[in-house]
Design an enzyme around this catalytic site. Structure first.
Site, PDB file in Angstrom:
ATOM      1  N   CYS A 161      74.556  26.634  62.021  1.00 19.91           N
ATOM      2  CA  CYS A 161      75.085  27.108  60.730  1.00 19.91           C
ATOM      3  C   CYS A 161      76.548  26.703  60.512  1.00 19.91           C
ATOM      4  O   CYS A 161      76.895  26.115  59.479  1.00 19.91           O
ATOM      5  CB  CYS A 161      74.898  28.615  60.608  1.00 19.91           C
ATOM      6  SG  CYS A 161      75.933  29.628  61.702  1.00 19.91           S
ATOM      7  N   HIS A 204      76.771  34.287  61.002  1.00 18.12           N
ATOM      8  CA  HIS A 204      76.076  33.262  60.212  1.00 18.12           C
ATOM      9  C   HIS A 204      76.887  32.920  58.969  1.00 18.12           C
ATOM     10  O   HIS A 204      77.520  33.784  58.356  1.00 18.12           O
ATOM     11  CB  HIS A 204      74.684  33.748  59.801  1.00 18.12           C
ATOM     12  CG  HIS A 204      73.842  32.654  59.199  1.00 18.12           C
ATOM     13  ND1 HIS A 204      73.272  31.657  59.967  1.00 18.12           N
ATOM     14  CD2 HIS A 204      73.507  32.376  57.912  1.00 18.12           C
ATOM     15  CE1 HIS A 204      72.600  30.829  59.173  1.00 18.12           C
ATOM     16  NE2 HIS A 204      72.742  31.240  57.926  1.00 18.12           N
ATOM     17  N   HIS A 227      72.230  26.432  53.592  1.00 20.56           N
ATOM     18  CA  HIS A 227      72.654  26.667  54.972  1.00 20.56           C
ATOM     19  C   HIS A 227      71.663  26.055  55.958  1.00 20.56           C
ATOM     20  O   HIS A 227      70.593  25.567  55.590  1.00 20.56           O
ATOM     21  CB  HIS A 227      72.789  28.178  55.234  1.00 20.56           C
ATOM     22  CG  HIS A 227      71.493  28.931  55.184  1.00 20.56           C
ATOM     23  ND1 HIS A 227      71.250  30.051  55.940  1.00 20.56           N
ATOM     24  CD2 HIS A 227      70.343  28.725  54.475  1.00 20.56           C
ATOM     25  CE1 HIS A 227      70.043  30.516  55.699  1.00 20.56           C
ATOM     26  NE2 HIS A 227      69.473  29.737  54.817  1.00 20.56           N
TER      27      HIS A 227
END
Length: 344
Positions: free
Chosen positions: A259, A308, A320
């Site tokens: 991420c 994240h 993402h």
């Protein structure tokens, strides 16, 4: 002659106890059989467990990334210090050679005077204390010895600092190995659960993933969304260019990403350097707490421990790299616990 006695019959109370015990044993066996799992977990149950393991793996991945970044930083710092020590020692050696040449010249001209003998002392501090009383010392000689003294102190400090950083590096490498093992264990456990599914169940999960990604893409509409700065939009467009690239823990492009690897890589393509891990990216700009104030290209931080991160893509969507087994894609911002946005 042996006597023949009639066997004694059990009492009514004893029979009752035995009968009750037998009945209890049967009941317990029946309950145990009912408690024992009779079926394997359903596809949805397996998917829920796998998703949880993937989230835990991503948490460990960001810690792994942090340890890896610290290791690389320490290695660079140690290398710089060691280079400085080597150059400093060369300077000290040259200064000492200069004093040696002076002593040789004085010896050839009739002997080494007291000032030069002190110059060659193994203890520069002791020399300076004594030399302060010697009128025959030249300013050049005093300056030369002070340079040696200062350089030796500097080298001692550098060596001490290098030693501390080497110890820190050893600890960081140990931490890095632990986090790597933790990630791999989570991924292996998730794969084991997936392997327990039938081919049809695996195909159904994959179809659900593809449908969710396709639906999210259909909902992205930049025409109705506020866009960020030119650099932020350039970073977002770089991320768009790698849609479909696989998630790989610890990866930061150009063909696979985790991420924070995606967001840091994308901003680098726009000429902007941001930190590598999500927790540090959360502090890299102005925080935007209301989703309604987000602009396309803003970073979006998720989960309480900030493990994240993705890009805001407009219309309630994020772009993402989600987790192992998935690819860079669009997804609803509401699929994860939103914390805040970050405007770089």
């Amino acid at each position: 002659m042996a006597s023949h006695r009639r066997p004694k019959q059990p009492s009514r109370a004893r029979v009752t106890v035995l009968t009750t015990a037998a009945a209890a044993a049967v009941a317990i066996s029946s309950q145990a059989a009912q408690a024992a799992p009779s079926e394997k977990p359903t596809k949805d149950e397996v998917k829920a467990k796998v998703d949880k393991l993937y989230e835990e793996a991503e948490q460990a991945t960001e810690k792994y990334n942090g340890a890896k970044e610290k290791q690389e930083k320490l290695q660079k710092e140690i290398s710089t210090i060691q280079d400085n020590v080597a150059r400093g020692q060369e300077e000290v050696n040259e200064l000492r050679e200069g004093l040696g040449s002076m002593a040789s010249a004085q010896y050839r001209s009739g002997g080494i005077d007291e000032s030069v003998q002190l110059f060659l002392s193994a203890d520069p501090d002791d020399y300076l204390d004594k030399a302060s009383t010697l009128d025959q010392l030249s300013n050049q000689q005093v300056d030369a010895l002070k340079k040696i003294q200062d350089k030796q102190r500097e080298l001692a400090q550098d060596r001490s600092e290098a030693s501390e950083k080497l110890t820190d590096l050893s600890s960081t490498r140990t931490e890095l190995g632990k986090k790597k093992n933790e990630v791999q264990a989570k991924l292996a456990e998730a794969q084991k659960l997936l392997n327990s599914l039938t081919a049809a169940e695996k195909a159904a999960i994959q179809a659900d993933e593809q449908r969710a990604s396709r639906d999210a893409s259909d909902r992205v509409d930049l025409g109705n969304s506020a866009t960020g700065s030119g650099r932020a939009m350039s970073a977002f467009q770089a991320a768009q260019s790698v849609i479909g690239s696989p998630y790989v823990y610890g990866a930061s492009g150009p063909s696979s990403f985790d991420c924070s690897g995606l967001t840091s890589w994308a901003f680098a393509q726009a000429g902007v350097s941001i930190p590598r891990i999500s927790q540090d990216q959360a502090n890299a700009g102005t925080r935007i707490y209301s989703q309604s104030d987000l602009k396309v290209g803003d970073l979006v931080i998720f989960y309480g421990d900030l493990h994240h991160v993705g890009f805001y893509a407009g219309n309630g969507q994020v772009l993402h790299s989600p987790r192992t087994g998935a690819v860079v894609r669009y997804e609803s911002i509401n699929n994860m616990p939103y914390q805040f946005g970050v405007r770089i």
